[in-house]
Design a protein around this motif. Structure first.
Motif, PDB file in Angstrom:
ATOM      1  N   PHE A   1      32.598  34.256  73.685  1.00 15.66           N
ATOM      2  CA  PHE A   1      33.094  33.057  73.005  1.00 15.66           C
ATOM      3  C   PHE A   1      31.989  32.007  72.838  1.00 15.66           C
ATOM      4  N   GLN A   2      30.954  32.386  72.102  1.00 18.11           N
ATOM      5  CA  GLN A   2      29.778  31.546  71.910  1.00 18.11           C
ATOM      6  C   GLN A   2      30.082  30.307  71.067  1.00 18.11           C
ATOM      7  N   LEU A   3      29.587  29.174  71.519  1.00 11.17           N
ATOM      8  CA  LEU A   3      29.731  27.919  70.784  1.00 11.17           C
ATOM      9  C   LEU A   3      28.705  27.887  69.659  1.00 11.17           C
ATOM     10  N   ILE A   4      29.140  27.596  68.451  1.00 14.04           N
ATOM     11  CA  ILE A   4      28.236  27.441  67.317  1.00 14.04           C
ATOM     12  C   ILE A   4      28.285  25.966  66.929  1.00 14.04           C
ATOM     13  N   ALA A   5      27.243  25.244  67.289  1.00 13.37           N
ATOM     14  CA  ALA A   5      27.201  23.803  67.039  1.00 13.37           C
ATOM     15  C   ALA A   5      26.259  23.497  65.878  1.00 13.37           C
ATOM     16  N   LYS A   6      26.700  22.650  64.976  1.00 12.89           N
ATOM     17  CA  LYS A   6      25.875  22.179  63.866  1.00 12.89           C
ATOM     18  C   LYS A   6      26.019  20.664  63.802  1.00 12.89           C
TER      19      LYS A   6
ATOM     20  N   GLY B   1      28.524  20.721  60.832  1.00 14.32           N
ATOM     21  CA  GLY B   1      27.663  20.892  59.668  1.00 14.32           C
ATOM     22  C   GLY B   1      28.047  20.076  58.450  1.00 14.32           C
ATOM     23  N   VAL B   2      29.034  19.201  58.569  1.00 20.17           N
ATOM     24  CA  VAL B   2      29.527  18.414  57.438  1.00 20.17           C
ATOM     25  C   VAL B   2      28.724  17.117  57.302  1.00 20.17           C
ATOM     26  N   THR B   3      28.480  16.705  56.051  1.00 22.04           N
ATOM     27  CA  THR B   3      27.841  15.424  55.761  1.00 22.04           C
ATOM     28  C   THR B   3      28.865  14.496  55.117  1.00 22.04           C
ATOM     29  N   ILE B   4      29.015  13.311  55.703  1.00 21.55           N
ATOM     30  CA  ILE B   4      29.881  12.275  55.146  1.00 21.55           C
ATOM     31  C   ILE B   4      28.997  11.410  54.252  1.00 21.55           C
ATOM     32  N   GLY B   5      29.241  11.433  52.949  1.00 22.59           N
ATOM     33  CA  GLY B   5      28.399  10.742  51.981  1.00 22.59           C
ATOM     34  C   GLY B   5      28.425   9.223  52.112  1.00 22.59           C
ATOM     35  N   ARG B   6      27.386   8.614  51.565  1.00 19.13           N
ATOM     36  CA  ARG B   6      27.219   7.158  51.592  1.00 19.13           C
ATOM     37  C   ARG B   6      28.465   6.466  51.024  1.00 19.13           C
TER      38      ARG B   6
ATOM     39  N   PHE C   1      36.342  19.682  56.355  1.00 19.04           N
ATOM     40  CA  PHE C   1      35.471  20.833  56.594  1.00 19.04           C
ATOM     41  C   PHE C   1      34.358  20.967  55.564  1.00 19.04           C
ATOM     42  N   LYS C   2      34.352  20.113  54.534  1.00 15.75           N
ATOM     43  CA  LYS C   2      33.332  20.178  53.484  1.00 15.75           C
ATOM     44  C   LYS C   2      32.687  18.814  53.318  1.00 15.75           C
ATOM     45  N   ASP C   3      31.459  18.790  52.797  1.00 17.19           N
ATOM     46  CA  ASP C   3      30.749  17.535  52.557  1.00 17.19           C
ATOM     47  C   ASP C   3      31.531  16.647  51.595  1.00 17.19           C
ATOM     48  N   THR C   4      31.395  15.337  51.774  1.00 16.55           N
ATOM     49  CA  THR C   4      32.015  14.392  50.844  1.00 16.55           C
ATOM     50  C   THR C   4      30.974  13.900  49.844  1.00 16.55           C
ATOM     51  N   VAL C   5      31.435  13.384  48.728  1.00 13.75           N
ATOM     52  CA  VAL C   5      30.542  12.772  47.747  1.00 13.75           C
ATOM     53  C   VAL C   5      30.454  11.277  48.053  1.00 13.75           C
ATOM     54  N   SER C   6      29.382  10.647  47.659  1.00 13.26           N
ATOM     55  CA  SER C   6      29.231   9.203  47.856  1.00 13.26           C
ATOM     56  C   SER C   6      30.382   8.464  47.183  1.00 13.26           C
ATOM     57  N   ASN C   7      30.880   7.427  47.854  1.00 16.90           N
ATOM     58  CA  ASN C   7      31.963   6.580  47.353  1.00 16.90           C
ATOM     59  C   ASN C   7      33.318   7.283  47.256  1.00 16.90           C
ATOM     60  N   GLY C   8      33.451   8.463  47.818  1.00 14.11           N
ATOM     61  CA  GLY C   8      34.721   9.183  47.756  1.00 14.11           C
ATOM     62  C   GLY C   8      35.686   8.719  48.825  1.00 14.11           C
TER      63      GLY C   8
ATOM     64  N   ILE D   1      26.637  16.859  62.558  1.00 16.21           N
ATOM     65  CA  ILE D   1      27.448  16.136  61.583  1.00 16.21           C
ATOM     66  C   ILE D   1      26.634  14.921  61.174  1.00 16.21           C
ATOM     67  N   VAL D   2      26.488  14.702  59.856  1.00 16.43           N
ATOM     68  CA  VAL D   2      25.704  13.581  59.343  1.00 16.43           C
ATOM     69  C   VAL D   2      26.654  12.558  58.732  1.00 16.43           C
ATOM     70  N   VAL D   3      26.543  11.323  59.191  1.00 24.22           N
ATOM     71  CA  VAL D   3      27.339  10.226  58.625  1.00 24.22           C
ATOM     72  C   VAL D   3      26.359   9.268  57.956  1.00 24.22           C
ATOM     73  N   GLU D   4      26.384   9.235  56.621  1.00 28.53           N
ATOM     74  CA  GLU D   4      25.451   8.392  55.882  1.00 28.53           C
ATOM     75  C   GLU D   4      25.879   6.920  55.930  1.00 28.53           C
ATOM     76  N   ALA D   5      24.990   6.056  55.475  1.00 32.40           N
ATOM     77  CA  ALA D   5      25.178   4.601  55.563  1.00 32.40           C
ATOM     78  C   ALA D   5      26.493   4.139  54.935  1.00 32.40           C
ATOM     79  N   TYR D   6      27.139   3.199  55.626  1.00 36.63           N
ATOM     80  CA  TYR D   6      28.341   2.508  55.165  1.00 36.63           C
ATOM     81  C   TYR D   6      29.571   3.399  55.023  1.00 36.63           C
ATOM     82  N   ALA D   7      29.519   4.611  55.568  1.00 39.77           N
ATOM     83  CA  ALA D   7      30.696   5.477  55.555  1.00 39.77           C
ATOM     84  C   ALA D   7      31.678   5.001  56.613  1.00 39.77           C
TER      85      ALA D   7
END
Length: 69
Positions: free
Chosen positions: A6-11, A30-35, A46-53, A13-19
């Motif tokens: 039961f191996q942990l797979i860690a990636k 592994g998800v990026t929260i857009g500016r 579970f998926k990246d967001t677009v800026s201002n979304g 998470i990026v939270v961009e400015a003003y999110a």
């Protein structure tokens, strides 16, 4: 779940400015929260967001774009 080790797979998470992530929101590995994006309370992302979304739900979906810079 069937892996006896039961191996942990860690990636990162990026939270961009003003999110903004509201209370009890879940962000997958592994998800990026857009500016200037917004993730609603108790949403599951579970998926990246677009800026201002603006996102909400389980799974989180794009509701609309913010009307700001």
């Amino acid at each position: 779940m069937d892996d006896e080790y039961f191996q942990l797979i860690a990636k990162p998470i990026v939270v961009e400015a003003y999110a903004w992530l509201a209370a009890e929101a879940f962000v997958g590995p592994g998800v990026t929260i857009g500016r200037r994006s917004v993730l609603g309370a108790r949403s599951v992302l579970f998926k990246d967001t677009v800026s201002n979304g603006i996102y909400a739900g389980n799974p989180a979906k794009l509701i609309r774009q913010r009307r700001c810079g």
